[in-house]
Design an enzyme around this catalytic site. Structure first.
Site, short mmCIF file in Angstrom:
data_model
loop_
_atom_site.label_atom_id
_atom_site.label_comp_id
_atom_site.label_asym_id
_atom_site.label_seq_id
_atom_site.Cartn_x
_atom_site.Cartn_y
_atom_site.Cartn_z
N ASP A 173 -2.26 -6.71 1.56
CA ASP A 173 -0.85 -6.40 1.37
C ASP A 173 -0.21 -7.69 0.90
O ASP A 173 -0.06 -8.63 1.69
CB ASP A 173 -0.21 -5.92 2.68
CG ASP A 173 1.24 -5.48 2.49
OD1 ASP A 173 1.90 -6.03 1.58
OD2 ASP A 173 1.72 -4.62 3.25
N HIS A 174 0.13 -7.75 -0.39
CA HIS A 174 0.51 -9.06 -0.95
C HIS A 174 1.77 -9.62 -0.31
O HIS A 174 2.02 -10.83 -0.38
CB HIS A 174 0.68 -8.96 -2.47
CG HIS A 174 1.90 -8.23 -2.93
ND1 HIS A 174 1.91 -6.89 -3.21
CD2 HIS A 174 3.16 -8.67 -3.15
CE1 HIS A 174 3.11 -6.52 -3.59
NE2 HIS A 174 3.90 -7.58 -3.57
N HIS A 236 4.33 -2.40 2.97
CA HIS A 236 5.13 -3.62 3.03
C HIS A 236 6.16 -3.58 4.16
O HIS A 236 6.27 -4.52 4.95
CB HIS A 236 5.87 -3.84 1.70
CG HIS A 236 4.98 -3.88 0.51
ND1 HIS A 236 3.70 -4.40 0.54
CD2 HIS A 236 5.17 -3.47 -0.78
CE1 HIS A 236 3.16 -4.31 -0.67
NE2 HIS A 236 4.03 -3.75 -1.47
#
Length: 485
Positions: A173-174, A236
């Site tokens: 999950d960037h 996110h």
């Protein structure tokens, strides 16, 4: 595994993510001497290219996306020498032996970054197994989407688990690679100031907003299948909520931090079918203007009618001692007035104001954690305006700012993928998402979607360039809360 690997394999190496993020990130690590000596990077995709073609492709990506001060010709040339390429159709087993031969000896360890369509996960894992690329010294990083609901997520994870046990699986999950997100941990657990009031006694509510000015941007096929809830909230936003709401971990490592996050995710109060219309708002952008440009509606961009939501707002609760009764308001949408990702922690007012009789008006303290486009932490506190106060005490809200761009001006701001790729190469799982986290997220999201289906919820229209449907304002206003804008 905690030792660096000697080889990196990139699936989807000629795609948009590779051009914009992966190749520039790997170059940044190379330029700073952070990649292991001798590490080779092999790219693979369906297109027929030679090593020279791929190096030219990477060179063009660096020329486009690097900052001017990073463009050192000698450093770029040395980085490009690390790159190799092998064409591959991942849907069949035939090419994987050639891929293994291209990579060569993996006794020093191999890290795989898998960014492919979900339906290719199964064939890709089988192909890697058939070619001997799933051994104990091989780890895999998985880029989303990892399923579209709990059932498909479990199916995907089961496929991966056939070859890669949990300790060698790194789900990306960037957002977790962003400096400001990691600063949430430093802010909460590195300072004694906040922890005594970081609970239902001190906090009135929390807001999390991720707004985008863009529309579909070439993702029409994917986005219309998933919508805002699954594209942004499931990963996110729930990860940000977990970091804000988690209990202090015993230590800074992957097990301790992820143990505390999953407790929060499992404590999310389910939103039932009866509650879904009152606790959630969905919307879809129409015609309008964003940043001064006229844009068309979602259906217009898609060229067909759709009930997919491009906006969602949710009132959530974490059922725990720390957070009982504290609402968490989540909001995300496309074609918003500005691009912004932020967390707003609204503290409760002081129990008694000594300034009321002198005309002083108090505002509760607010903590704003801005993730993008700027990166800062801002605490809004009350201060007395200068003066002799003959007509009463005048108070004003003033910000105490920690701007990462200012305070760390001499430090280059890194792409989130730099941290995540380096952690994958070195085998540090702290900022990656564990399977039980993913499944807890999906379980909560699936409950909301089931509620929408039971009530035949249709997205409400909102003008592009606005902050979403008016119902999202009502979602907070009925609690006496205003969205932070």
């Amino acid at each position: 595994m905690s030792q660096p690997v000697g080889k990196l394999l990139l699936f989807g190496a000629t795609g948009d993510l590779s051009q914009r993020m992966l190749i520039p990130s790997l170059f940044g690590l190379h330029a700073d001497g952070l990649l292991p000596d001798g590490l080779t990077i092999t790219g693979t995709a369906r297109s027929e290219q030679s090593d020279a073609d791929f190096r030219a492709f990477a060179g063009k990506a660096l020329d486009t996306y690097l900052q001017p001060e990073q463009k050192d010709a000698a450093v770029i040339a040395a980085f490009l020498d690390r790159l190799f390429y092998q064409p591959l159709d991942a849907s069949t087993l035939e090419g994987f032996d050639h891929l293994a031969a291209k990579i060569g000896d993996i006794s020093g360890g191999l890290a795989i970054f898998l960014s492919t369509a979900p339906w290719l996960f199964g064939p890709t894992i089988k192909g890697l197994q058939s070619a001997g690329l799933t051994g104990e010294n091989v780890r895999i990083g998985l880029e989303k989407p990892l399923g579209k609901d709990l059932a498909s997520s479990r199916e995907t994870n089961d496929i991966v688990a056939q070859a890669f046990p949990e300790e060698r699986t790194f789900r990306i999950d960037h957002y977790l690679g962003k400096e400001t997100v990691q600063n949430i941990l430093a802010l909460r657990f590195g300072n004694s100031l906040f922890e005594p009031i970081w609970n239902a006694r001190g906090i009135d509510h929390v807001q999390i907003t991720i707004s985008e000015t863009v529309g579909l941007e070439g993702r029409a096929g994917y986005y219309d299948e998933v919508g805002a809830l699954r594209d942004m909230v499931q990963n996110h936003m729930l990860q940000l909520l977990a970091l804000i709401a988690m209990e202090p971990p015993a230590r800074f490592d992957g097990t301790s931090i992820r143990d505390e996050k999953v407790k929060v995710l499992r404590s999310l109060r389910p939103i039932t079918a009866a509650e879904a219309p009152n606790l959630t708002v969905t919307g879809q952008y129409g015609d309008g203007a964003v940043t001064g440009k006229i844009v068309e509606s979602y259906d217009g961009e898609l060229e067909k009618d759709s009930r997919t939501e491009t906006f969602v707002a949710i009132k959530a609760h974490v059922d725990s001692w720390r957070w009982q009764g504290v609402p968490f308001y989540l909001r995300t949408g496309k074609r918003m007035p500005e691009r912004r990702s932020e967390i707003v922690v609204q503290f409760k007012p002081v129990p008694h104001s000594i300034f009321a009789e002198r005309g002083g008006m108090l505002q509760p303290n607010t903590l704003v954690i801005r993730l993008q486009p700027e990166e800062y932490v801002r605490l809004l506190v009350m201060a007395k305006q200068p003066g002799l106060d003959r007509e009463g005490v005048r108070l004003r809200e003033v910000p105490l700012n920690l701007s990462l761009d200012t305070e760390f001006a001499g430090t280059r701001r890194r792409i989130a993928y730099e941290r995540l790729l380096l952690d994958l190469i070195e085998g540090d799982p702290t900022l990656f998402v564990r399977r039980d986290e993913v499944e807890a997220q999906w379980e909560w999201i699936d409950g909301i979607r089931a509620g929408w289906e039971a009530n035949d919820v249709k997205p409400k229209g909102y003008a592009s360039g606005s902050w979403g449907p008016s119902a999202s304002v009502a979602l907070t206003e009925r609690d006496g809360v205003t969205w932070h804008e």
